[in-house]
Write a protein that holds these residues in place. Structure first.
Motif, PDB file in Angstrom:
ATOM      1  N   ARG A 167     -20.279   6.034  49.540  1.00 46.87           N
ATOM      2  CA  ARG A 167     -18.960   6.499  49.227  1.00 46.87           C
ATOM      3  C   ARG A 167     -18.705   7.132  47.962  1.00 46.87           C
ATOM      4  N   GLU A 168     -18.500   8.282  48.004  1.00 45.15           N
ATOM      5  CA  GLU A 168     -18.176   9.222  46.560  1.00 45.15           C
ATOM      6  C   GLU A 168     -17.007   8.938  46.090  1.00 45.15           C
ATOM      7  N   SER A 169     -17.045   8.708  44.699  1.00 45.96           N
ATOM      8  CA  SER A 169     -15.797   8.535  43.792  1.00 45.96           C
ATOM      9  C   SER A 169     -15.296   9.629  43.121  1.00 45.96           C
ATOM     10  N   GLN A 176     -13.087   9.589  40.965  1.00 38.73           N
ATOM     11  CA  GLN A 176     -12.681   9.392  39.596  1.00 38.73           C
ATOM     12  C   GLN A 176     -13.697   8.130  39.195  1.00 38.73           C
ATOM     13  N   ARG A 234     -14.485   0.925  43.007  1.00 39.08           N
ATOM     14  CA  ARG A 234     -14.045   0.885  44.306  1.00 39.08           C
ATOM     15  C   ARG A 234     -14.955   0.055  45.136  1.00 39.08           C
ATOM     16  N   GLN A 250     -17.767  -0.463  47.954  1.00 36.98           N
ATOM     17  CA  GLN A 250     -18.642   0.506  48.880  1.00 36.98           C
ATOM     18  C   GLN A 250     -18.359  -0.070  50.273  1.00 36.98           C
ATOM     19  N   LYS A 273     -18.937  -0.631  44.090  1.00 33.95           N
ATOM     20  CA  LYS A 273     -19.406   0.413  43.171  1.00 33.95           C
ATOM     21  C   LYS A 273     -18.634   0.749  42.293  1.00 33.95           C
ATOM     22  N   ALA A 276     -18.139   3.658  39.508  1.00 29.88           N
ATOM     23  CA  ALA A 276     -18.618   5.163  38.942  1.00 29.88           C
ATOM     24  C   ALA A 276     -18.404   4.880  37.322  1.00 29.88           C
ATOM     25  N   ASP A 321     -23.794   5.705  38.774  1.00 29.64           N
ATOM     26  CA  ASP A 321     -23.159   4.837  39.867  1.00 29.64           C
ATOM     27  C   ASP A 321     -23.775   3.319  39.662  1.00 29.64           C
TER      28      ASP A 321
END
Length: 238
Positions: free
Chosen positions: A13-15, A17, A21, A23, A29, A31, A83
């Motif tokens: 899952r792209e962050s 900011q 968060r 995953q 996860k 960032a 990450d």
């Protein structure tokens, strides 16, 4: 190559900011652009450039408290850019945002990671004295995020009435709550004959706040890592 393994729910899952968060329900996860604090051994993967530094319990004072009480968090500081993925034996992961003035009392074994700006200390739980062989928790304060773990899906109890919880099932609670120890098992002939309910004592909570309870009981762990309750001096000298 085709497989349900490559479905969208399993992809990274792209962050949008920096920061924490989920995953998924079992993996955190981060960032990372700077530093974060994480449980020793919790890293399962990372991308980018990172350095890992073991910190013990977070300083000499916390190390001594951990040896005396059996409570604390074996920490590592992670610095770099990229990450970072963390997990702890496939336990469920939850993120809590602490605001200025908040204080969270949490079982050290349930701490996965937290922002380096948060502060924590090891304190005795109020009302839990000799009857419990001493009960200690980590109290977190400050402004930032903390990731905790539970064994299974927890229930969050709002303490709007007298509330009683098995100490080994209590994950965390509002540090402003008044706590105590309550004898749940009635003494009688059956007790003398060795018939026990397994619920000799429960923790009591009163005031305004919440208690997070997991559907599993953590075995008491001392500073030496043994599954038993021992006095603080014995743990320090072991």
């Amino acid at each position: 190559m085709r497989s349900e393994l490559f479905s969208a729910e399993n992809l990274e899952r792209e962050s949008a900011q920096p920061g924490m968060r989920l995953q998924n329900s079992k993996m955190l996860k981060i960032a990372l652009n700077g530093e974060t604090m994480a449980r020793v051994g919790s890293m399962v993967a990372y991308q980018g450039q990172m350095q890992f530094q073991a910190l013990g319990s977070g300083g000499l004072g916390k190390f001594l408290k951990q040896k005396l009480t059996g409570e604390g968090v074996p920490l590592m500081k992670v610095t770099g850019v990229g990450d970072l993925f963390l997990a702890d034996f496939a336990k469920d992961v939850h993120i809590i945002d602490l605001e200025p003035g908040d204080a969270l009392s949490i079982n050290g074994s349930s701490v996965l990671a937290f922002d380096s700006g948060l502060q924590y200390d090891v304190r005795m739980v109020g009302g839990a004295g000799m009857a419990s062989s001493g009960l200690f928790n980590c109290v977190f304060t400050g402004h930032g995020r903390i990731a905790i773990t539970t064994k299974g899906t927890p229930v969050v109890l709002s303490v709007d009435a007298p509330t009683y919880v098995d100490p080994q099932a209590a994950v965390c609670w509002s540090a402003s709550l008044q706590t105590g120890y309550h004898r749940a098992e009635q003494l009688g002939l059956g007790t003398l004959l060795g018939r026990r309910t397994g619920e000799a004592f429960t923790m009591s909570f009163a005031g305004q706040g919440f208690v997070v309870v997991q559907p599993s009981e953590e075995a008491p762990v001392t500073g030496s890592g043994q599954q038993e309750q021992r006095g603080g001096l014995g743990s320090l000298l072991s």
